[in-house]
Scaffold this active site. Structure first.
Site, PDB file in Angstrom:
ATOM      1  N   SER A  78       0.825  -1.228   0.000  1.00 32.24           N
ATOM      2  CA  SER A  78       0.000   0.000   0.000  1.00 32.24           C
ATOM      3  C   SER A  78       0.854   1.271   0.000  1.00 32.24           C
ATOM      4  CB  SER A  78      -0.926   0.017   1.218  1.00 32.24           C
ATOM      5  OG  SER A  78      -1.633   1.247   1.232  1.00 32.24           O
TER       6      SER A  78
ATOM      7  N   SER B 280      -0.709   4.136   0.474  1.00 33.57           N
ATOM      8  CA  SER B 280      -1.538   5.124   1.178  1.00 33.57           C
ATOM      9  C   SER B 280      -0.798   5.836   2.311  1.00 33.57           C
ATOM     10  CB  SER B 280      -2.821   4.474   1.696  1.00 33.57           C
ATOM     11  OG  SER B 280      -3.607   4.084   0.605  1.00 33.57           O
TER      12      SER B 280
ATOM     13  N   LYS C 283     -13.824  -4.292   1.189  1.00 37.01           N
ATOM     14  CA  LYS C 283     -14.659  -3.124   0.879  1.00 37.01           C
ATOM     15  C   LYS C 283     -16.157  -3.395   1.052  1.00 37.01           C
ATOM     16  CE  LYS C 283     -11.354  -0.855  -2.175  1.00 37.01           C
ATOM     17  NZ  LYS C 283     -11.121  -0.169  -3.453  1.00 37.01           N
TER      18      LYS C 283
ATOM     19  N   ASP D 290     -13.391   6.003  -4.570  1.00 39.83           N
ATOM     20  CA  ASP D 290     -12.700   5.479  -5.760  1.00 39.83           C
ATOM     21  C   ASP D 290     -13.178   6.148  -7.052  1.00 39.83           C
ATOM     22  OD1 ASP D 290     -11.002   3.693  -4.453  1.00 39.83           O
ATOM     23  OD2 ASP D 290     -12.489   2.098  -4.461  1.00 39.83           O
TER      24      ASP D 290
ATOM     25  N   ALA E 273     -14.092  -3.233  -8.643  1.00 40.67           N
ATOM     26  CA  ALA E 273     -13.483  -2.004  -9.159  1.00 40.67           C
ATOM     27  C   ALA E 273     -14.472  -1.249 -10.048  1.00 40.67           C
ATOM     28  CB  ALA E 273     -12.202  -2.327  -9.925  1.00 40.67           C
TER      29      ALA E 273
ATOM     30  N   ARG F 281     -16.994 -10.337 -18.947  1.00 41.04           N
ATOM     31  CA  ARG F 281     -16.889 -11.742 -19.345  1.00 41.04           C
ATOM     32  C   ARG F 281     -18.168 -12.472 -18.932  1.00 41.04           C
ATOM     33  NH1 ARG F 281     -11.604 -14.384 -16.851  1.00 41.04           N
ATOM     34  NH2 ARG F 281     -12.930 -14.122 -15.018  1.00 41.04           N
ATOM     35  N   THR F 282     -18.612 -12.227 -17.704  1.00 38.33           N
ATOM     36  CA  THR F 282     -19.857 -12.829 -17.220  1.00 38.33           C
ATOM     37  C   THR F 282     -20.964 -11.781 -17.354  1.00 38.33           C
ATOM     38  OG1 THR F 282     -18.507 -14.002 -15.604  1.00 38.33           O
ATOM     39  CG2 THR F 282     -20.882 -14.055 -15.255  1.00 38.33           C
TER      40      THR F 282
ATOM     41  N   TYR G 239      -2.025   0.195 -11.821  1.00 38.11           N
ATOM     42  CA  TYR G 239      -0.852   1.041 -12.049  1.00 38.11           C
ATOM     43  C   TYR G 239       0.394   0.192 -11.876  1.00 38.11           C
ATOM     44  CZ  TYR G 239      -0.854   1.206  -6.954  1.00 38.11           C
ATOM     45  OH  TYR G 239      -0.859   0.859  -5.629  1.00 38.11           O
TER      46      TYR G 239
ATOM     47  N   GLY H  27      -3.813   3.883 -13.423  1.00 40.64           N
ATOM     48  CA  GLY H  27      -4.667   4.241 -12.294  1.00 40.64           C
ATOM     49  C   GLY H  27      -3.943   4.973 -11.170  1.00 40.64           C
TER      50      GLY H  27
HETATM   51  P1  ATR Z   1     -11.911  -6.238  -8.575  1.00 47.48           P
HETATM   52  O1  ATR Z   1     -12.246  -5.920  -7.155  1.00 47.48           O
HETATM   53  O2  ATR Z   1     -10.487  -5.960  -8.949  1.00 47.48           O
HETATM   54  O3  ATR Z   1     -12.873  -5.647  -9.542  1.00 47.48           O
HETATM   55  P2  ATR Z   1     -13.290  -8.730  -8.896  1.00 47.48           P
HETATM   56  O4  ATR Z   1     -14.448  -8.203  -8.121  1.00 47.48           O
HETATM   57  O5  ATR Z   1     -12.828 -10.135  -8.672  1.00 47.48           O
HETATM   58  O6  ATR Z   1     -12.016  -7.829  -8.681  1.00 47.48           O
HETATM   59  O7  ATR Z   1     -13.630  -8.533 -10.442  1.00 47.48           O
HETATM   60  C1  ATR Z   1     -12.732  -8.868 -11.454  1.00 47.48           C
HETATM   61  C2  ATR Z   1     -13.315  -8.415 -12.794  1.00 47.48           C
HETATM   62  O8  ATR Z   1     -12.361  -8.654 -13.821  1.00 47.48           O
HETATM   63  C3  ATR Z   1     -14.569  -9.176 -13.193  1.00 47.48           C
HETATM   64  O9  ATR Z   1     -15.379  -8.311 -13.935  1.00 47.48           O
HETATM   65  C4  ATR Z   1     -13.992 -10.301 -14.053  1.00 47.48           C
HETATM   66  O10 ATR Z   1     -14.892 -10.865 -14.939  1.00 47.48           O
HETATM   67  P3  ATR Z   1     -15.942 -12.014 -14.445  1.00 47.48           P
HETATM   68  O11 ATR Z   1     -17.029 -11.278 -13.728  1.00 47.48           O
HETATM   69  O12 ATR Z   1     -16.402 -12.661 -15.688  1.00 47.48           O
HETATM   70  O13 ATR Z   1     -15.156 -12.931 -13.560  1.00 47.48           O
HETATM   71  C5  ATR Z   1     -12.925  -9.544 -14.795  1.00 47.48           C
HETATM   72  N1  ATR Z   1     -11.829 -10.367 -15.344  1.00 47.48           N
HETATM   73  C6  ATR Z   1     -10.918 -11.069 -14.645  1.00 47.48           C
HETATM   74  N2  ATR Z   1     -10.031 -11.648 -15.488  1.00 47.48           N
HETATM   75  C7  ATR Z   1     -10.392 -11.283 -16.742  1.00 47.48           C
HETATM   76  C8  ATR Z   1      -9.875 -11.545 -18.042  1.00 47.48           C
HETATM   77  N3  ATR Z   1      -8.800 -12.295 -18.216  1.00 47.48           N
HETATM   78  N4  ATR Z   1     -10.506 -11.002 -19.104  1.00 47.48           N
HETATM   79  C9  ATR Z   1     -11.616 -10.232 -18.926  1.00 47.48           C
HETATM   80  N5  ATR Z   1     -12.152  -9.950 -17.738  1.00 47.48           N
HETATM   81  C10 ATR Z   1     -11.547 -10.456 -16.648  1.00 47.48           C
END
Ligand code: ATR
Length: 280
Positions: free
Chosen positions: A14, A16, A65, A101, A130, A151-152, A223, A244
């Site tokens: 961190s 911060s 969070k 954020d 995020a 992705r989902t 970042y 970032g």
């Molecule tokens: P964070 O707090 O960093 O956002 P998270 O809540 O685990 O971490 O979310 C990760 C995000 O990155 C999700 O939107 C994830 O997609 P899924 O919801 O389908 O899991 C996305 N993500 C992770 N790896 C990825 C990849 N290789 N290509 C595209 N999206 C990715």
């Protein structure tokens, strides 16, 4: 002396404490700010103990969070929409939760990078924590559209659904798509924000370069080395790349303001931090 803290797991990385120490020096504030590693099953008890010892407030980072949002006795509309909180302020028995954020990202884009969002087309990649943290403040800038791709698909749909009222109030076309949807692949966006964790998987890019606009903004919320691949790719395709780091400094400034009522200067702190990181 007033005491603040950042809680996370891991926490060693961190920046911060360094950022807040510089803010305090530059704005003539007297305070101390520490980082604390919290056991994965010990977030609430750690925060309550810190509050009881007289701590004035804390920042909260991964993976706490969501727990922080639940622990707050009062929270901002931003926290309710994001369902996540990165800043707590203690006031007597009251624990106020804020999420700085998205405010930090918007300030970095609009003021530091001179990228006005009003009227623009925005592609937000990702629907995890995020992305949830930034969507509300992005909508409040009144872009023409924000398309959230993930992705989902289901997670993007839920995130957009939660923000539907704000999007309507701000007049923003806010929709959810899967990463490979033809509507997304068939057009370019003036602002592309990578809020997915794709950059943690070296070499992976979540979307094709066709979504980038010449001279448009392409920002990865990460970042340091993690953001490099996305930025090089964006630059190679004619976009203006940003990481970032500015968001990190600006979100810290919003927390500092909430706690101290003083806006610290961010430009010199961002420049110094960039130099420090470049030196390794
Ligand atoms: P964070 O707090 O960093 O956002 P998270 O809540 O685990 O971490 O979310 C990760 C995000 O990155 C999700 O939107 C994830 O997609 P899924 O919801 O389908 O899991 C996305 N993500 C992770 N790896 C990825 C990849 N290789 N290509 C595209 N999206 C990715």
């Amino acid at each position: 002396m007033d005491s603040y803290c950042v809680f996370g797991h891991p926490i060693e990385h961190s920046k911060s404490p360094w950022i807040h120490a510089r803010f305090a020096q530059l704005s003539g504030q007297t305070l101390q700010y520490h980082k604390t590693l919290v056991p994965l099953d010990g977030f609430a008890s750690t925060v309550h103990a810190y509050h009881a010892q007289g701590g004035k407030g804390c920042n909260v980072t991964l993976p706490f969070k969501t727990e922080a949002a639940a622990l707050a006795t009062r929270c901002s509309p931003r926290v309710r929409l994001a369902q996540a909180c990165n800043t707590l302020k203690f006031d007597g028995e009251d624990i106020f939760g804020e999420n700085t954020d998205g405010l930090g990202l918007v300030t970095d884009l609009v003021h530091n990078a001179a990228c006005r969002l009003q009227g623009k087309s925005v592609l937000l990649i990702g629907a995890g924590g995020a992305a949830a943290g930034v969507l509300g403040p992005l909508l409040s800038e009144k872009p023409r559209s924000i398309w959230v791709v993930n992705r989902t698909l289901d997670k993007a749909t839920q995130l957009v659904h939660r923000h539907a009222e704000l999007a309507l109030a701000e007049g923003v076309d806010c929709q959810a798509f899967g990463l490979q949807h033809d509507a997304v692949l068939g057009q370019s966006f003036e602002v592309v924000i990578n809020a997915s964790s794709s950059s943690l998987h070296q070499g992976e890019l979540p979307v094709p370069a066709s979504v980038l606009s010449p001279h448009g903004m392409a920002c990865d919320l990460m970042y340091g080395p993690a953001a490099q691949h996305f930025m090089q790719w964006a630059t190679a395709h004619g976009a203006v790349a940003r990481d970032g780091l500015g968001m990190l400094v600006e979100q810290a400034a919003e927390s500092f303001y909430l706690w101290r009522g003083v806006r610290p200067p961010t430009a010199p702190v961002l420049a110094e931090l960039r130099t420090l990181l470049a030196q390794g």
